[in-house]
Motif scaffolding. Structure first.
Motif: not given
Length: 444
Positions: A95-96, A100, A149, A145, A171
């Motif tokens: 996931t984002v 991160q 990413f 997005l 994703y």
């Protein structure tokens, strides 16, 4: 240290931090909440948490397994053929927010880079360089997005060869969106970054560097590149034109033609032909051929060899036509004179760089081993991988095991009527280079 062990160690670091963040395993200075001690080992022994003991127990076990793992090939030499694919990430692992966290939470650069290469085909610094160059263009597309990413997702797909459908659930995105983002990023790589990273060595400084390096390798003067073609296997193609796409190895493909310098960096890339087209025909249909025939490329280096004015030239095998700007072997089987056979050996030595470059390309970006994109997007995906290959070579990324294909068995190509003047001059020039090479090396 084995890269797989580095990855295991990095995962254990994250496990430890989640269990007991009060103690650092990479620094001898304990955190403010831990007991003051003179060494990291004493602080670990003094803590009441079971996390350090669990960490070192698992680390010791994994270290033993990594060191004792047998080599499947029975040797430490370089292997060829398919490399095992990395398993797709678990649901929700990319996931984002998870990406991160992966980007920001690192205590050791080697561990971070090992993880990044395993996932995305290149180290974290090279990844950020690519993102910085693409970010302005991605931002203008109004993609919902984050740019980094989106790029990471495409690089993961290129590096491991997964289809849009196989990554969609991982994703948490729809397959059409995976394809859309892949098409956008590869198009930007193939257009916006191509001119920066794929350049003909026409400047005086660059040309001198390339020709000098090739001469040190082959003893052939003014050699500036090696050309070759390779089929890129297609997953989807027009079934009513299957014969047109069937390459010499028996599978559907499109042809990729590249010219490489001594550093295995491509300075020309062409994808314009289906798999059944031979190398010579693909070359004649390329922009490079038309520019060389029309003297559109201005070379700032001309030397004299036995009364012949020798401009910079490339070398290829007998599948290509002999021209003034493209030298090919006298004979594919060593039936020439001593000077001709010596020339052929040195020429093929110079040509080996492009063979290795293609092998590195297909090994780094495994999607090129079985291209699972629409036919209309195949050329830009292939060119994008070539650009990324050059970025990796320029940044001196570690070279993976080279992908090897069977040797070509095609017959020498015939000369076209329009090429006869170039062929005549090329034949005279090739003999002069062979005689000069034989004289220089035999007199040493």
């Amino acid at each position: 240290m084995d890269e797989s062990f580095l990855l295991m160690l990095s995962n254990l670091l994250h496990l430890h931090n989640s269990l007991d963040p009060s103690i650092s395993l990479l620094s001898s200075t304990p955190s403010s909440s831990s007991v003051t001690s003179s060494s990291p080992s004493s602080s670990l022994l003094s803590t009441s948490s079971a996390a350090p003991l669990l960490f070192f127990t698992l680390a010791s076990l994994l270290s033993f397994l990594a060191c004792s793992k047998p080599n499947k090939n029975g040797s430490a030499g370089r292997k060829s053929g398919n490399s095992p694919r990395l398993a797709p990430p678990a649901n929700g692992a990319y996931t984002v927010a998870a990406f991160q966290s992966l980007s920001n939470d690192w205590s050791s650069a080697p561990l971070r880079d090992a993880q990044w290469r395993a996932l995305y085909g290149l180290s974290y610094p090279v990844f950020t360089k690519v993102v910085e160059k693409l970010k302005p263009h991605i931002a203008s597309s109004n993609l919902s997005l984050p740019s980094d990413f989106a790029v990471s997702m495409v690089l993961f797909r290129l590096a491991h060869g997964y289809s849009a459908k196989s990554l969609a659930s991982r994703y948490s995105l729809e397959p059409y969106l995976i394809s859309k983002i892949t098409n956008m990023v590869t198009r930007l790589l193939a257009t916006k970054l191509y001119a920066e990273y794929v350049k003909i060595p026409a400047s005086k400084r660059k040309l001198s560097e390339v020709t000098q390096a090739f001469e040190e390798m082959t003893s052939l003067p003014n050699l500036c590149g090696a050309i070759d073609g390779t089929p890129i296997r297609l997953r989807s193609f027009p079934t009513n034109e299957s014969n047109l796409y069937q390459c010499q190895y028996g599978y559907p493909s499109v042809q990729l033609q590249v010219v490489s310098d001594h550093k295995k960096m491509f300075w020309d890339v062409c994808v314009k032909a289906p798999g059944a087209v031979d190398d010579a025909t693909h070359f004649r249909d390329s922009l490079l051929y038309n520019r060389m025939v029309s003297d559109d490329i201005v070379w700032d280096k001309v030397i004299n060899v036995r009364g012949h004015h020798v401009r910079p030239y490339v070398v290829g095998d007998w599948c290509y036509p002999l021209m003034a700007f493209l030298m090919t072997p006298f004979s594919p089987n060593g039936s020439g004179t001593p000077s001709q056979n010596l020339f052929d050996g040195m020429l093929m030595k110079g040509r080996s760089v492009v063979v290795d470059a293609i092998g590195l390309l297909k090994s780094r970006w495994k999607i090129l081993q079985d291209l699972d994109v629409g036919l209309s997007h195949a050329p830009q995906t292939i060119v994008a991988c070539c650009v990324l290959h050059n970025v990796c070579q320029q940044m001196r990324e570690p070279e993976p095991d080279v992908w090897r294909e069977p040797d070509e068995t095609a017959a020498p190509t015939r000369v076209l009527e329009s090429e006869k003047s170039f062929h005549y001059f090329g034949d005279s020039l090739r003999q002069a280079l062979a005689d000069d090479l034989h004289h220089r090396l035999s007199s040493r």
